[in-house]
Every structure is written in structure tokens, then in C-alpha cells.
Design a protein around this motif. Sequence first.
Motif, PDB file in Angstrom:
ATOM      1  N   GLN A 404      17.905  31.749  -9.003  1.00 29.39           N
ATOM      2  CA  GLN A 404      17.395  31.059 -10.181  1.00 29.39           C
ATOM      3  C   GLN A 404      18.178  31.433 -11.434  1.00 29.39           C
ATOM      4  O   GLN A 404      18.458  30.579 -12.278  1.00 29.39           O
ATOM      5  CB  GLN A 404      15.904  31.388 -10.367  1.00 29.39           C
ATOM      6  N   ALA A 405      18.555  32.705 -11.551  1.00 28.43           N
ATOM      7  CA  ALA A 405      19.343  33.129 -12.711  1.00 28.43           C
ATOM      8  C   ALA A 405      20.708  32.448 -12.701  1.00 28.43           C
ATOM      9  O   ALA A 405      21.180  31.948 -13.733  1.00 28.43           O
ATOM     10  CB  ALA A 405      19.505  34.647 -12.712  1.00 28.43           C
ATOM     11  N   ARG A 406      21.345  32.433 -11.554  1.00 29.49           N
ATOM     12  CA  ARG A 406      22.675  31.816 -11.469  1.00 29.49           C
ATOM     13  C   ARG A 406      22.614  30.320 -11.752  1.00 29.49           C
ATOM     14  O   ARG A 406      23.525  29.757 -12.374  1.00 29.49           O
ATOM     15  CB  ARG A 406      23.286  32.090 -10.096  1.00 29.49           C
ATOM     16  N   ALA A 407      21.549  29.670 -11.310  1.00 30.46           N
ATOM     17  CA  ALA A 407      21.410  28.232 -11.542  1.00 30.46           C
ATOM     18  C   ALA A 407      21.292  27.899 -13.019  1.00 30.46           C
ATOM     19  O   ALA A 407      21.632  26.785 -13.438  1.00 30.46           O
ATOM     20  CB  ALA A 407      20.195  27.698 -10.786  1.00 30.46           C
ATOM     21  N   LEU A 408      20.827  28.885 -13.818  1.00 28.63           N
ATOM     22  CA  LEU A 408      20.629  28.638 -15.246  1.00 28.63           C
ATOM     23  C   LEU A 408      21.696  29.273 -16.127  1.00 28.63           C
ATOM     24  O   LEU A 408      21.592  29.223 -17.347  1.00 28.63           O
ATOM     25  CB  LEU A 408      19.256  29.163 -15.672  1.00 28.63           C
ATOM     26  N   ASP A 409      22.721  29.874 -15.529  1.00 31.39           N
ATOM     27  CA  ASP A 409      23.740  30.551 -16.334  1.00 31.39           C
ATOM     28  C   ASP A 409      24.375  29.629 -17.365  1.00 31.39           C
ATOM     29  O   ASP A 409      24.674  30.056 -18.485  1.00 31.39           O
ATOM     30  CB  ASP A 409      24.834  31.132 -15.424  1.00 31.39           C
ATOM     31  N   ALA A 410      24.605  28.387 -16.995  1.00 29.41           N
ATOM     32  CA  ALA A 410      25.271  27.449 -17.906  1.00 29.41           C
ATOM     33  C   ALA A 410      24.282  26.614 -18.713  1.00 29.41           C
ATOM     34  O   ALA A 410      24.706  25.790 -19.531  1.00 29.41           O
ATOM     35  CB  ALA A 410      26.204  26.525 -17.115  1.00 29.41           C
ATOM     36  N   ALA A 411      22.997  26.806 -18.499  1.00 26.19           N
ATOM     37  CA  ALA A 411      21.996  26.033 -19.223  1.00 26.19           C
ATOM     38  C   ALA A 411      21.888  26.518 -20.661  1.00 26.19           C
ATOM     39  O   ALA A 411      22.168  27.677 -20.976  1.00 26.19           O
ATOM     40  CB  ALA A 411      20.639  26.153 -18.531  1.00 26.19           C
ATOM     41  N   SER A 412      21.461  25.636 -21.541  1.00 26.18           N
ATOM     42  CA  SER A 412      21.231  26.028 -22.934  1.00 26.18           C
ATOM     43  C   SER A 412      19.955  26.844 -23.033  1.00 26.18           C
ATOM     44  O   SER A 412      19.095  26.831 -22.142  1.00 26.18           O
ATOM     45  CB  SER A 412      21.116  24.790 -23.815  1.00 26.18           C
ATOM     46  N   GLU A 413      19.795  27.550 -24.151  1.00 28.28           N
ATOM     47  CA  GLU A 413      18.557  28.298 -24.364  1.00 28.28           C
ATOM     48  C   GLU A 413      17.361  27.362 -24.369  1.00 28.28           C
ATOM     49  O   GLU A 413      16.296  27.691 -23.827  1.00 28.28           O
ATOM     50  CB  GLU A 413      18.624  29.074 -25.672  1.00 28.28           C
ATOM     51  N   ALA A 414      17.514  26.187 -24.971  1.00 25.88           N
ATOM     52  CA  ALA A 414      16.414  25.228 -25.019  1.00 25.88           C
ATOM     53  C   ALA A 414      16.005  24.803 -23.617  1.00 25.88           C
ATOM     54  O   ALA A 414      14.805  24.657 -23.322  1.00 25.88           O
ATOM     55  CB  ALA A 414      16.806  24.016 -25.857  1.00 25.88           C
ATOM     56  N   GLU A 415      16.983  24.604 -22.747  1.00 24.92           N
ATOM     57  CA  GLU A 415      16.671  24.211 -21.377  1.00 24.92           C
ATOM     58  C   GLU A 415      15.951  25.325 -20.622  1.00 24.92           C
ATOM     59  O   GLU A 415      15.000  25.070 -19.878  1.00 24.92           O
ATOM     60  CB  GLU A 415      17.965  23.816 -20.645  1.00 24.92           C
ATOM     61  N   VAL A 416      16.402  26.554 -20.822  1.00 20.19           N
ATOM     62  CA  VAL A 416      15.731  27.685 -20.173  1.00 20.19           C
ATOM     63  C   VAL A 416      14.315  27.818 -20.708  1.00 20.19           C
ATOM     64  O   VAL A 416      13.361  28.025 -19.941  1.00 20.19           O
ATOM     65  CB  VAL A 416      16.526  28.983 -20.385  1.00 20.19           C
ATOM     66  N   ARG A 417      14.155  27.707 -22.008  1.00 21.58           N
ATOM     67  CA  ARG A 417      12.829  27.819 -22.621  1.00 21.58           C
ATOM     68  C   ARG A 417      11.878  26.777 -22.036  1.00 21.58           C
ATOM     69  O   ARG A 417      10.734  27.106 -21.688  1.00 21.58           O
ATOM     70  CB  ARG A 417      12.947  27.639 -24.127  1.00 21.58           C
ATOM     71  N   THR A 418      12.330  25.539 -21.924  1.00 24.19           N
ATOM     72  CA  THR A 418      11.489  24.477 -21.370  1.00 24.19           C
ATOM     73  C   THR A 418      11.067  24.797 -19.941  1.00 24.19           C
ATOM     74  O   THR A 418       9.895  24.636 -19.576  1.00 24.19           O
ATOM     75  CB  THR A 418      12.241  23.135 -21.405  1.00 24.19           C
ATOM     76  N   ALA A 419      12.020  25.274 -19.127  1.00 22.74           N
ATOM     77  CA  ALA A 419      11.712  25.586 -17.734  1.00 22.74           C
ATOM     78  C   ALA A 419      10.742  26.753 -17.620  1.00 22.74           C
ATOM     79  O   ALA A 419       9.809  26.730 -16.809  1.00 22.74           O
ATOM     80  CB  ALA A 419      13.002  25.892 -16.979  1.00 22.74           C
ATOM     81  N   VAL A 420      10.937  27.777 -18.452  1.00 25.84           N
ATOM     82  CA  VAL A 420      10.064  28.944 -18.409  1.00 25.84           C
ATOM     83  C   VAL A 420       8.654  28.577 -18.843  1.00 25.84           C
ATOM     84  O   VAL A 420       7.658  28.963 -18.199  1.00 25.84           O
ATOM     85  CB  VAL A 420      10.632  30.078 -19.289  1.00 25.84           C
ATOM     86  N   LEU A 421       8.517  27.840 -19.934  1.00 26.79           N
ATOM     87  CA  LEU A 421       7.188  27.479 -20.418  1.00 26.79           C
ATOM     88  C   LEU A 421       6.464  26.572 -19.426  1.00 26.79           C
ATOM     89  O   LEU A 421       5.231  26.659 -19.272  1.00 26.79           O
ATOM     90  CB  LEU A 421       7.282  26.810 -21.786  1.00 26.79           C
ATOM     91  N   LYS A 422       7.196  25.731 -18.733  1.00 22.76           N
ATOM     92  CA  LYS A 422       6.579  24.905 -17.689  1.00 22.76           C
ATOM     93  C   LYS A 422       5.943  25.787 -16.624  1.00 22.76           C
ATOM     94  O   LYS A 422       4.816  25.541 -16.184  1.00 22.76           O
ATOM     95  CB  LYS A 422       7.620  23.986 -17.067  1.00 22.76           C
ATOM     96  N   ASP A 423       6.654  26.840 -16.216  1.00 22.10           N
ATOM     97  CA  ASP A 423       6.098  27.761 -15.221  1.00 22.10           C
ATOM     98  C   ASP A 423       4.880  28.495 -15.774  1.00 22.10           C
ATOM     99  O   ASP A 423       3.871  28.658 -15.071  1.00 22.10           O
ATOM    100  CB  ASP A 423       7.158  28.777 -14.790  1.00 22.10           C
ATOM    101  N   LEU A 424       4.964  28.956 -17.023  1.00 26.60           N
ATOM    102  CA  LEU A 424       3.844  29.691 -17.594  1.00 26.60           C
ATOM    103  C   LEU A 424       2.594  28.815 -17.729  1.00 26.60           C
ATOM    104  O   LEU A 424       1.468  29.290 -17.534  1.00 26.60           O
ATOM    105  CB  LEU A 424       4.229  30.269 -18.962  1.00 26.60           C
ATOM    106  N   VAL A 425       2.781  27.537 -18.019  1.00 28.78           N
ATOM    107  CA  VAL A 425       1.644  26.607 -18.051  1.00 28.78           C
ATOM    108  C   VAL A 425       1.042  26.468 -16.657  1.00 28.78           C
ATOM    109  O   VAL A 425      -0.180  26.445 -16.483  1.00 28.78           O
ATOM    110  CB  VAL A 425       2.070  25.240 -18.619  1.00 28.78           C
ATOM    111  N   THR A 426       1.902  26.380 -15.648  1.00 27.97           N
ATOM    112  CA  THR A 426       1.406  26.299 -14.268  1.00 27.97           C
ATOM    113  C   THR A 426       0.570  27.508 -13.913  1.00 27.97           C
ATOM    114  O   THR A 426      -0.478  27.405 -13.265  1.00 27.97           O
ATOM    115  CB  THR A 426       2.591  26.183 -13.294  1.00 27.97           C
ATOM    116  N   TYR A 427       0.998  28.670 -14.353  1.00 27.07           N
ATOM    117  CA  TYR A 427       0.305  29.908 -14.005  1.00 27.07           C
ATOM    118  C   TYR A 427      -0.916  30.176 -14.882  1.00 27.07           C
ATOM    119  O   TYR A 427      -1.953  30.621 -14.381  1.00 27.07           O
ATOM    120  CB  TYR A 427       1.259  31.099 -14.122  1.00 27.07           C
ATOM    121  N   PHE A 428      -0.802  29.932 -16.204  1.00 27.56           N
ATOM    122  CA  PHE A 428      -1.823  30.407 -17.145  1.00 27.56           C
ATOM    123  C   PHE A 428      -2.511  29.308 -17.951  1.00 27.56           C
ATOM    124  O   PHE A 428      -3.374  29.615 -18.772  1.00 27.56           O
ATOM    125  CB  PHE A 428      -1.205  31.423 -18.105  1.00 27.56           C
TER     126      PHE A 428
END
Length: 509
Positions: A404-428
Motif C-alpha cells: 500500500q505504501a509503494r502504491a502511493l509513493d507517487a500520489a499527491s498528499e491530497a490523494e493520500v489524505r482522501t484515501a486515508v479519510l475514506k478508510d477512517l470513515v469506514t472504521y469510525f
Amino acid sequence: MARGRQLSRRSLIGGGTAALAGAATLTSAGAAQAAPAATRDVDVAVVGAGLAGLTAARDLVAGGRTVAVLEARDRVGGRVVNLALGGGEVTEGGGEFIGPTQDRIRALADSLGVATFATYNTGKNLLHKDGRRTPYATDGLLGSVPPIDPAGLANAAVVQALLNDMARQVPVDAPWTAAKAAEWDRQTFETWLRANAVVPSAKFLLDVACTSIFSAEPRELSLLFVLFYIAAAGDASHPGTLERLTETADGAQQLRFVGGSQLVPIRLAATLGDRVVLGAPVRAITRTGTGTGGSGSGGADARYTVTADGVTVTARRVVVALPPPLAARIAYDPLLPAARDQLTQRLPMASVGKAIAVYDTPFWRADGLNGQVVSDTGVISSTFDNSPPDGSYGALMGFIEADQARALDAASEAEVRTAVLKDLVTYFGAKAAVPTSFVLQRWNNEAHTRGGPVSIAGPGVLTQYGPALRRPVGGIHWAGTETSTYWMGFMDGAVRSGERVAREVLAAL
């Protein structure tokens, strides 16, 4: 951080690009910035101002030796860094937790007046698997075991016990000498798991444990390396166990540092004053004089010239306290022995990032949750409550690891933020969608680390090249958490390695 108010968004993606809490403290305490054409002559040059290098320097100074510490970054701490949240508040972007038998980092912190507090672990964990979200207790008879099917739990328990038993057969100071070292080192952890974790849910648990511990996939790791890592999760009186690596209560994630973990190296560096030179990446280490060089023991009259940006240091001995892949990027004259160079070619850094979302309150606690998640999907498959001791605001930290880290190495911070918050919404839940602040540390993209938390060994590495890991090359000595016999990959291992190399150098001078 001002409690309850909106915070500006901060990030730390590359080396030296974001505010680092405490960096000014270090500078005001006397750390030097490299100046053009600066030269120093000392007994020992230390390359790297992480916990290993700073600990070595402390002990060498206590032993009456003169020291210069050269650090490439504009901060100390190496893989330990605080990320600024505003208002004087910080969170940990790298090494964070300590636990039982990690006595050397604890002793160092105590000596510097850095207190600890318990990682938040009250309430239930969450298992997110096959699209279902299941809370589960962490204080039952089986500890914090996710609620998978009985067959999977039974198989996972057998595999865990087998790994612990095998690890007890691995000498922590020389894993390559284990009776079954050749057998274990010629296969990947993935191959072994497929043969032993035969129930899919058990394999899932072991896969999550692997990525959580190593930030690497099972296919990347030698079985012998995994067994050594387990064996190293203890001390001379307490054999290492897989449970100690993975657990929060009574495990490696039990405690955090008040003020963030980087406060330890910041205060340690302050005791060394201008012996620590920042912004000075080392480019070359050259033996001079007439002493024995190469792979010899080093003559009494041998000297070394350590060339860094803006400063040159001459010394009788050199301590290189860097991860092996970074140590390999220095130009050595004479060349390092082939075994040492080949070793460093085969110990890549694992792949890891940390994302922390900050909220006005730790709202998940009101739902009876402790902020810890195990998941089979998403860019963050494990999380922790990273809130401060008083809970005055909430912080959820998610590890971004391995594939997962390698898949996001070239992603922008905004893209990582969106993906992370999506997961946190799923969990919490929906409240997780609107943090007041978000910080990100991607170690793969850090110029002077390029991954983490530790170098990893694939099949064949330890048995063929392991003896070169700590063996001095002339007057060049090796430190860093990768060289530790106990708690390799952890802050405790870094401190242990610094103490060991200081004893080694003092005995040689």
C-alpha cells in the motif's frame, strides 16, 4: 495546539520541508550548522545523529574522547521525528512506542527527563473483514485476538506457538549459526505461512501481523530473518515472542513519550552541544596515515578523513550509524570488503508511511472504541489512538505499509489524505471525515531514509552475509538499530547499538 479550534493543515513529506517541533531548541542549545571550509580534528567521527549515533557520542564523550557528529538532515532523530500540529502540539511521524524489555531507551529517556504515558487501550478494538465491522474486547482469555472463525483461531494459535518455539532456537547475536539456519534462510516467510497457516482467516491474521511489524509483505522476508526478529523482541532474561511484538498492553506498543518521541534525541543532542553538526551529509570516508586499512584491524597511527557538505573531520575512528542501504552510498577509500558491500546491497528498507488525522475530541472513545483497527482492505490496515495524555483533542494514526505504501509513493498528499479519510470513515463513522488537521510522513520519500522502519533481509542474506553486519572494517565501526542483537528495528535497538559500538571503539583506542 489550541484546544477545539481549527488548525492549519501541515505536512512532512520530504526531508527538511516542514516545521519540526523542538528543532529550534536543538539549535539554541548549541548544535552547529556546517560552515564553508570548516574542519575538525577529533578522536571519533560519528555519521548520523539518530538515537544510535547520539548515544554512541554520549558514551564516547563520557569515556574522555573528542567527538564530532555529522548529520545530513537539519534536525536530529533519524527515523524518530515529531510532526508539528500547531499551538506547540506534536505527534509522532516515526518511531513512537516502547514496551517491556526495552530497557535501554527507557533508561535514556529517564536520564533526560522525558516521561512516558500509556498508549490509549481502553475499550474495544475493531476488526474490519469481508466488509463487516466487528468490535472485540482486548482483555479476554485470549488477549486481543480478532473474532475470526474457530478453525482460524486454532490454526493461528498453533502457528504462533510454532514461530515462538523456532525463534528460541535462533541466537540473537548470530542468527546465521542456528542449527536450521540454512533451511530457514532459503525460504520466504510467505512460503512457510502457506504450508502452516492453512486456514484462510489464520493466514489473514499472520499477514496483517507481518505488515504491521515489518512494513513488508511475507514474500519479501526470509523465514530466518522473521525468526531472528521474534527472538530479538526480548532480552537476556526474557525470550522474544511474537506476542510481545504485536500487543499493546504488555507489548511493544504499550507506552508513548510525553512531548513526542523526538524529544529524546533532541535533549540528548543538546547535551552534546556543538559537537553535533546539522546539514552535513557525509560523502566520503578515506583512510589516511600508515596504519592497516581495508579489512584489517586498523593501526594505531591510521586516521580517517570524513568529508561532508561544508565540513571535513579527521579522526582516529569512525562510527557509521546509518541504515545499511544509506551507509552504502558513502564513498569509501579503500573500498569496503566485498562481504560488507554485498550485505548492504541486500538489505533494502521496508516501505512505510504514517498518516495522522486530528479532531476536536477523541470521539471514538464515547463509542467504546480504543482507536485500534485490524482490516483486510484499505490503505491503512492498522490504526492507533494518537491523542495526547489528557485527551484534550483526538488523533487517529494509520500506518501505510508495504504494498500500500509503494502504491502511493507517487500520489499527491491530497490523494493520500482522501484515501486515508475514506478508510477512517469506514472504521469510525462520518465524524472521521472532517479532521481539523492532517499530517503525513512518507518515509519512502524521505531523502535521508528512503523507507522504514527497518532494513529487511530476504532469503539467503543472513546465512551468506550476516557476519559482516557488525564487523568493523579497519577503524570504521557500524551502529544503527539494524546492528542490534535485541530489539532490532526499534528505538531500543538503536540505543543498544550506540552503547555497544561506543564500548567497541573505546576498547580499540
